[in-house]
Design an enzyme around this catalytic site. Structure first.
Site, short mmCIF file in Angstrom:
data_model
loop_
_atom_site.label_atom_id
_atom_site.label_comp_id
_atom_site.label_asym_id
_atom_site.label_seq_id
_atom_site.Cartn_x
_atom_site.Cartn_y
_atom_site.Cartn_z
N ALA A 281 9.72 8.66 11.58
CA ALA A 281 8.50 8.17 11.07
C ALA A 281 7.40 9.10 10.38
O ALA A 281 7.01 8.55 9.61
CB ALA A 281 8.00 9.88 12.46
N GLY A 282 8.90 9.76 9.18
CA GLY A 282 8.28 10.11 7.76
C GLY A 282 7.73 11.38 7.98
O GLY A 282 7.75 12.04 8.54
N HIS B 28 0.80 -1.20 -0.10
CA HIS B 28 -0.32 -0.29 -0.11
C HIS B 28 0.78 1.30 0.67
O HIS B 28 1.99 1.98 0.82
CB HIS B 28 -0.36 -0.20 1.17
#
Lengths: 298, 298
Positions: free
Chosen positions: A171-172, A82
């Protein structure tokens, strides 16, 4: 009824149950918040958590869950089918009962600001919370995914709404935004001719000239030998169920076909159905506060 | 939704605000119970109190209010236009959400037993709680009123269901019973011919061969120059609003008259309207637990 919002954050972990339990625990322990569901997807390596409750408490639970995710999920090691860009990938904030969309937009901004400041994560506001039309569509915001975000953030057009200018490598990036609840509403037609369902779907969906807040497909229900107009109602307050239902019924008649039934899949806000009763009974000046259950929790 | 019942006790005091405030306070202070309304009637010398909430807590509040009424109201001095037989005259127990009628009958018996034992008041179970068809109708139970109760109780047929065999001279006699909520539902017709409304009312009401749980009258709405079928739906689960609405619409057509609208007066349970939406959308296997708000308080 109490004031209720829904929150459906997506976390980039769908394999390690221990991590997910720790994230979900932040929702479970919050008073005035009800955890409805969470489902881990191994292939997507992603978990969707659904909860509802008192607006401030829902936002607090979302922040706490996002904090735990930022501590336990390392995006540098993440793989999955995803598209994703952050440990907490996206946090939709949804009005359910006695809360306006404007209030949800405000709540999403407060949440986004706190995630940016306290967790040092770049945050994009999307959908109804977007500050520019460029960020309304989540797919646009997420384009490039985690791997492309360091570069994307350097573009002036993709300066985050909150948080640091540069990627949080662990954490992006997180998207936060308010949107309406989706109502999955299907209408079954008494024919096995898929073209009837397809033509009607074309007529009612926004993309081909139909109702603005309706997405629709014609599909076959083989085990019943019938076809179905399968819909996502993306704003039941502006494109109500009864209006689409009535149009489908009339269009079906044009082919000599009857509506044999309909179905709501999953959850929906009470108001989406009360509006239907109000319409068919032609109620004059009905107020939702006349519903006894609404008095109980006001 | 949480389990909810409604309670609408009638107290034989409508003039002394101090006394009524003390009775109502027992409802107000009860947790998980919501006081909806209380209205004192001077001519009737009577006050109707309406509250809803968690079943056990509602019953406790009703008992406490009844206890205070038995201490502060002396039936020996009571005058008023409305028929009455006790300080707490009648306590209807009404299922609203996720509670069955059988459970309400059981709760009414527990309440009646406690009032009989602890407050020493003779108690009759009436309506759905009645142990004999003779006691189903409140008017039959109350016939003779307070002044005739000492004598009436001597009749073997009117031995109380709970409490002492003889009249409590101060508190009188109390009726306790479970019943369905009333839904006041009116349908407006586009004509000024009162006979159309009267004929249709005759057609839909139980007393002249219509629906068993519908009471109906034809009345004029002079300021709008229309007529109305004014109804009390006394069991919306067995005589649903949509069925009566559809029949009225069809009967009106027989006179060349249109339904111009309808109205719900006062409060009603959510389910009464969800059932309407379910019917007109022809929903297949819809479960009320799909309503988000029901999940919040379960």
């Amino acid at each position: 009824m109490a004031r209720i919002i829904q929150c459906v954050p997506n976390f980039s972990e769908g394999r390690n149950k221990e991590i997910i339990e720790k994230i979900v625990e932040e929702v479970r322990i919050m008073e005035e918040v009800k955890l409805l569901d969470y489902s881990m997807d191994k292939d997507h390596n992603r978990t969707v958590v659904t909860f509802i409750g008192e607006p401030e408490k829902v936002i607090l639970a979302a922040f706490n869950a996002c904090k735990v995710a930022s501590e336990l999920i390392d995006m540098k090691n993440h793989t999955g089918e995803h598209p994703r860009m952050g440990a907490t990938d996206v946090i939709p904030i949804i009005p359910i009962s006695d809360v306006t969309m404007d209030e949800c937009v405000q709540l999403s901004k407060e949440l986004g600001e706190r995630i940016g400041k306290e967790l040092n994560i770049p945050v994009f506001l999307y959908e109804k919370s977007a500050q520019t039309s460029l960020r309304e569509n989540l797919a646009d915001v997420r384009r490039g995914q985690y791997e492309g975000m360091a570069e994307k953030l350097k573009d002036e057009m993709w300066k985050p709404d909150f948080g640091p200018a540069n990627l949080n490598e662990r954490a992006g990036v997180t998207a936060v935004g308010a949107r309406m609840p989706l109502v999955a509403f299907n209408v079954n037609l008494g024919t096995d001719d898929i073209n009837v369902a397809k033509n009607i779907a074309k007529g009612v969906r926004a993309s081909s000239g139909g109702f603005k807040y309706c997405k629709a497909l014609g599909i076959e229900i083989k085990e019943r030998n019938i076809v179905q107009v399968s819909m996502n109602m993306v704003d039941y307050t502006k494109t109500p169920l009864y209006r689409v239902f009535d149009v489908i019924e009339r269009e079906a008649k044009r082919y000599g076909v009857n509506v044999v039934g309909s179905e709501v899949v999953g959850l929906l806000p009470m108001a989406a159905l009360i509006d239907v009763a109000d319409y068919y009974l032609r109620l004059e000046s009905f107020d939702h506060s006349q519903i006894l259950e609404k008095r109980m929790f006001e």
